[in-house]
Design a protein around this motif. Sequence first.
Motif, PDB file in Angstrom:
ATOM      1  N   ILE A  90      -3.350   1.838 -12.963  1.00 13.61           N
ATOM      2  CA  ILE A  90      -4.363   2.290 -12.007  1.00 13.61           C
ATOM      3  C   ILE A  90      -4.022   1.782 -10.611  1.00 13.61           C
ATOM      4  O   ILE A  90      -4.102   2.524  -9.618  1.00 13.61           O
ATOM      5  CB  ILE A  90      -5.763   1.795 -12.434  1.00 13.61           C
ATOM      6  N   LEU A  91      -3.597   0.520 -10.519  1.00 11.01           N
ATOM      7  CA  LEU A  91      -3.165  -0.029  -9.234  1.00 11.01           C
ATOM      8  C   LEU A  91      -1.917   0.676  -8.717  1.00 11.01           C
ATOM      9  O   LEU A  91      -1.783   0.930  -7.509  1.00 11.01           O
ATOM     10  CB  LEU A  91      -2.896  -1.533  -9.373  1.00 11.01           C
ATOM     11  N   ASN A 111       0.323   4.558  -4.751  1.00 13.66           N
ATOM     12  CA  ASN A 111       1.096   5.768  -4.437  1.00 13.66           C
ATOM     13  C   ASN A 111       0.272   6.809  -3.696  1.00 13.66           C
ATOM     14  O   ASN A 111       0.817   7.586  -2.894  1.00 13.66           O
ATOM     15  CB  ASN A 111       1.659   6.376  -5.731  1.00 13.66           C
ATOM     16  N   SER A 112      -1.026   6.842  -3.983  1.00 14.37           N
ATOM     17  CA  SER A 112      -1.883   7.844  -3.333  1.00 14.37           C
ATOM     18  C   SER A 112      -2.550   7.308  -2.069  1.00 14.37           C
ATOM     19  O   SER A 112      -3.437   7.965  -1.526  1.00 14.37           O
ATOM     20  CB  SER A 112      -2.958   8.315  -4.313  1.00 14.37           C
ATOM     21  N   ASN A 113      -2.126   6.117  -1.602  1.00 12.06           N
ATOM     22  CA  ASN A 113      -2.685   5.531  -0.379  1.00 12.06           C
ATOM     23  C   ASN A 113      -4.213   5.457  -0.447  1.00 12.06           C
ATOM     24  O   ASN A 113      -4.922   5.996   0.406  1.00 12.06           O
ATOM     25  CB  ASN A 113      -2.246   6.323   0.858  1.00 12.06           C
ATOM     26  N   ALA A 114      -4.703   4.788  -1.495  1.00 11.37           N
ATOM     27  CA  ALA A 114      -6.147   4.740  -1.731  1.00 11.37           C
ATOM     28  C   ALA A 114      -6.891   4.070  -0.579  1.00 11.37           C
ATOM     29  O   ALA A 114      -8.006   4.470  -0.241  1.00 11.37           O
ATOM     30  CB  ALA A 114      -6.430   4.004  -3.042  1.00 11.37           C
ATOM     31  N   LEU A 115      -6.296   3.051   0.009  1.00 11.50           N
ATOM     32  CA  LEU A 115      -6.981   2.375   1.109  1.00 11.50           C
ATOM     33  C   LEU A 115      -7.123   3.274   2.328  1.00 11.50           C
ATOM     34  O   LEU A 115      -8.138   3.240   3.034  1.00 11.50           O
ATOM     35  CB  LEU A 115      -6.226   1.094   1.481  1.00 11.50           C
ATOM     36  N   LEU A 116      -6.101   4.089   2.575  1.00 14.42           N
ATOM     37  CA  LEU A 116      -6.162   4.984   3.733  1.00 14.42           C
ATOM     38  C   LEU A 116      -7.199   6.083   3.535  1.00 14.42           C
ATOM     39  O   LEU A 116      -7.803   6.558   4.507  1.00 14.42           O
ATOM     40  CB  LEU A 116      -4.782   5.604   3.990  1.00 14.42           C
TER      41      LEU A 116
END
Length: 321
Positions: free
Chosen positions: A253-254, A259-264
């Motif tokens: 999950i991390l 890879n999907s730039n979750a924070l952005l």
Amino acid sequence: MTTTQSIKSIRPAGDTKPPHKLAFLGRAAATLWSNWKSRLGLIILAFFVLVAIFAPLLAPYGATQDGFPRNADSSWQHWFGTTAAGEDVLSQLIYGARVSVLVGFIAGLLSTIVAVLIGLSWGYIRGFGAEVVNFFVNLFLVIPGLPLMIVIAAYLQNGGLFMIVTVIVITGWAWGARVLRSQTQSLRSRDFVTAARFSGDRSFRVVFSEILPNMTSLITGSFFGAATAAILAEAGLEFLGLGDSSIVSWGTILYWAQNSNALLTGQWILLFAPGLCIALLAMSLTLINFGVDAISNPRLREGRASESRASESRASERKGK
């Protein structure tokens, strides 16, 4: 005269039976539960184990079920939102507990078994064989663990969970073996071990029938330490993409969140939730180790007992005044 006969000869006449193993287990469980740190650790560990066992009943959706809106925020249908592939985050967290708990306990158990076999043999034997074992153990202790795991995992890619467990066992046994070796060297000079050797017992029986039972609490503590390291190592390897990215675990999950730039995209929950679960599971095993230390070190129990007696005496003095 064997060690058992010697013990029988010095036992008082009224004491005809040795303490039952169930009685020892009961006292050990009571000691663990009496320590508030280990009690908290047991509760947290039981929670994650139950979640892992009943994951199909607890998860609202399948672990890899997609088709939902991508990168959706929290809602009544998806409490923790969805991933970039349209998968429910809460369901993945629930199913991910299975991998972390399974890898942690299996890798911890195997690492402990290797550490026990090498540590006890290393502490008991002398001469050239002990020097050879000493060389290999020091070699594994000197090499940094994380780089070694990365190199081995890079050569054993696409091996799934078996590869991860193998890497953790290869890199995680040395420290436990060194601790057990020190305790074995201390016990091998005791009178009951000397009596067993003089009675003609073989070295294998002396090590595993006379020395090993006296190291139960130390081995248990080594297991919890190895399981904690295994959980963190599994998450780290999966996060770096060196594991099987097709399975659902907290580490993957991390990995996909990075890879999907979750924070952005503002989906901080994709990083915070699995990271918190990993930290809580590792912390629970660490807290249980406090109770194991109390079993192996009677002074810790005596210290708590003396404190309670002192508080009771102070309370009685106040009442007398």
